[in-house]
Design a protein around this motif. Structure first.
Motif, PDB file in Angstrom:
ATOM      1  N   ARG A  74       0.841  -1.207   0.000  1.00 56.71           N
ATOM      2  CA  ARG A  74       0.000   0.000   0.000  1.00 56.71           C
ATOM      3  C   ARG A  74       0.875   1.255   0.000  1.00 56.71           C
ATOM      4  N   GLU A  75       1.934   1.206   0.789  1.00 56.17           N
ATOM      5  CA  GLU A  75       2.868   2.330   0.884  1.00 56.17           C
ATOM      6  C   GLU A  75       3.518   2.606  -0.487  1.00 56.17           C
ATOM      7  N   ILE A  76       3.984   1.558  -1.136  1.00 57.08           N
ATOM      8  CA  ILE A  76       4.629   1.686  -2.444  1.00 57.08           C
ATOM      9  C   ILE A  76       3.630   2.186  -3.486  1.00 57.08           C
ATOM     10  N   ILE A  77       2.426   1.624  -3.467  1.00 58.10           N
ATOM     11  CA  ILE A  77       1.396   2.017  -4.438  1.00 58.10           C
ATOM     12  C   ILE A  77       1.039   3.487  -4.262  1.00 58.10           C
ATOM     13  N   ALA A  78       0.915   3.937  -3.018  1.00 58.03           N
ATOM     14  CA  ALA A  78       0.610   5.348  -2.763  1.00 58.03           C
ATOM     15  C   ALA A  78       1.709   6.237  -3.347  1.00 58.03           C
ATOM     16  N   GLY A  79       2.956   5.815  -3.196  1.00 59.48           N
ATOM     17  CA  GLY A  79       4.075   6.569  -3.758  1.00 59.48           C
ATOM     18  C   GLY A  79       4.046   6.603  -5.275  1.00 59.48           C
ATOM     19  N   ILE A  89       1.365   6.274  -7.188  1.00 60.81           N
ATOM     20  CA  ILE A  89       0.232   7.111  -7.596  1.00 60.81           C
ATOM     21  C   ILE A  89       0.631   8.584  -7.528  1.00 60.81           C
ATOM     22  N   GLU A  90       1.322   8.950  -6.455  1.00 59.25           N
ATOM     23  CA  GLU A  90       1.780  10.334  -6.306  1.00 59.25           C
ATOM     24  C   GLU A  90       2.812  10.681  -7.387  1.00 59.25           C
ATOM     25  N   GLU A  91       3.744   9.774  -7.608  1.00 61.74           N
ATOM     26  CA  GLU A  91       4.810   9.994  -8.596  1.00 61.74           C
ATOM     27  C   GLU A  91       4.257  10.190 -10.009  1.00 61.74           C
ATOM     28  N   THR A  92       3.271   9.373 -10.379  1.00 63.50           N
ATOM     29  CA  THR A  92       2.718   9.445 -11.730  1.00 63.50           C
ATOM     30  C   THR A  92       1.641  10.521 -11.864  1.00 63.50           C
ATOM     31  N   GLY A  93       1.136  11.003 -10.743  1.00 65.38           N
ATOM     32  CA  GLY A  93       0.059  11.985 -10.786  1.00 65.38           C
ATOM     33  C   GLY A  93      -1.249  11.367 -11.236  1.00 65.38           C
ATOM     34  N   ALA A  94      -1.416  10.077 -10.983  1.00 64.85           N
ATOM     35  CA  ALA A  94      -2.626   9.358 -11.402  1.00 64.85           C
ATOM     36  C   ALA A  94      -3.855   9.972 -10.732  1.00 64.85           C
ATOM     37  N   GLN A  95      -4.891  10.206 -11.540  1.00 59.84           N
ATOM     38  CA  GLN A  95      -6.112  10.847 -11.048  1.00 59.84           C
ATOM     39  C   GLN A  95      -7.292   9.889 -10.902  1.00 59.84           C
ATOM     40  N   GLY A  96      -7.331   8.875 -11.744  1.00 52.66           N
ATOM     41  CA  GLY A  96      -8.480   7.981 -11.704  1.00 52.66           C
ATOM     42  C   GLY A  96      -8.140   6.638 -12.311  1.00 52.66           C
ATOM     43  N   ALA A 152      -1.989  -9.318  -8.994  1.00 57.39           N
ATOM     44  CA  ALA A 152      -3.459  -9.370  -8.954  1.00 57.39           C
ATOM     45  C   ALA A 152      -3.934  -8.616  -7.711  1.00 57.39           C
ATOM     46  N   LYS A 153      -3.264  -8.857  -6.597  1.00 57.88           N
ATOM     47  CA  LYS A 153      -3.593  -8.161  -5.348  1.00 57.88           C
ATOM     48  C   LYS A 153      -3.253  -6.675  -5.480  1.00 57.88           C
ATOM     49  N   ALA A 154      -2.100  -6.373  -6.072  1.00 58.81           N
ATOM     50  CA  ALA A 154      -1.670  -4.983  -6.248  1.00 58.81           C
ATOM     51  C   ALA A 154      -2.659  -4.224  -7.128  1.00 58.81           C
ATOM     52  N   SER A 155      -3.168  -4.885  -8.158  1.00 56.33           N
ATOM     53  CA  SER A 155      -4.127  -4.269  -9.058  1.00 56.33           C
ATOM     54  C   SER A 155      -5.386  -3.845  -8.296  1.00 56.33           C
ATOM     55  N   GLY A 156      -5.856  -4.720  -7.412  1.00 59.21           N
ATOM     56  CA  GLY A 156      -7.021  -4.391  -6.592  1.00 59.21           C
ATOM     57  C   GLY A 156      -6.752  -3.208  -5.675  1.00 59.21           C
ATOM     58  N   MET A 157      -5.544  -3.168  -5.112  1.00 65.34           N
ATOM     59  CA  MET A 157      -5.177  -2.059  -4.226  1.00 65.34           C
ATOM     60  C   MET A 157      -5.102  -0.743  -5.002  1.00 65.34           C
ATOM     61  N   LYS A 216      -6.646   0.004  -7.738  1.00 62.86           N
ATOM     62  CA  LYS A 216      -8.015   0.342  -8.117  1.00 62.86           C
ATOM     63  C   LYS A 216      -8.748   1.024  -6.948  1.00 62.86           C
ATOM     64  N   ASP A 217      -8.613   0.456  -5.744  1.00 67.48           N
ATOM     65  CA  ASP A 217      -9.248   1.037  -4.561  1.00 67.48           C
ATOM     66  C   ASP A 217      -8.719   2.438  -4.273  1.00 67.48           C
ATOM     67  N   MET A 218      -7.418   2.625  -4.421  1.00 71.14           N
ATOM     68  CA  MET A 218      -6.798   3.913  -4.111  1.00 71.14           C
ATOM     69  C   MET A 218      -7.119   4.992  -5.152  1.00 71.14           C
TER      70      MET A 218
END
Length: 150
Positions: free
Chosen positions: A103-108, A110-117, A139-144, A146-148
């Motif tokens: 979750r920590e890595i994914i949040a980073g 998302i922030e790095e890429t500027g992903a909006q949706g 598969a698990k990361a994809s779900g995370m 998507k949720d974020m």
């Protein structure tokens, strides 16, 4: 490097007369060789260590599905064989990241890429696969992701 590790593991399994480990390592090497041949036919280089990690993850996923089917069909001995192979294959993968760390890595990312949706999900997953191949279940990361991104 992964090829050397697999070769050494095969020799060690032969010396120790570990039939299950030997046959599983041979299956891994066969899958790698098959991918090498497919790449050669397409004019590509032999598989890299990252590709090998993906092959190993795919093999684990296939065996998990088979074990589930065998268990549902009342074939416990075949399910146990699949589960034993999974453990052997996992020995060649790097340590898996915890859900919290993912979750920590994914949040980073998302922030790095500027992903909006959700339309930016592919960009995030692509970066994760480049940087963390073999270290997380995508598969698990994809779900995370998507949720974020919701």
């Amino acid at each position: 490097m992964m090829r050397d590790k697999l070769s050494t593991a095969m020799k060690d399994a032969m010396k120790a007369k570990e039939a299950r480990r030997l046959s599983t390592v041979r299956l891994i090497q066969t899958a790698i060789k098959d991918r090498d041949i497919a790449n050669r036919g397409a004019g590509k280089d032999p598989v890299s260590d990252d590709d090998i990690l993906q092959i190993l993850q795919k093999m684990i996923k296939q065996r998990e599905e088979s074990a589930k089917i065998y268990t549902e069909g009342g074939r416990a001995e075949l399910a146990d064989q699949e589960l034993a192979e999974i453990e052997i294959i996992r020995d060649f993968l790097p340590e898996q990241l915890s859900d919290e760390k993912m979750r920590e890595i994914i949040a980073g990312i998302i922030e790095e890429t500027g992903a909006q949706g959700l339309r930016d999900m592919g960009k995030c997953i692509g970066l994760l696969k480049d940087r963390y191949a073999g270290q997380m279940d995508f598969a698990k990361a994809s779900g995370m992701v998507k949720d974020m991104l919701k």
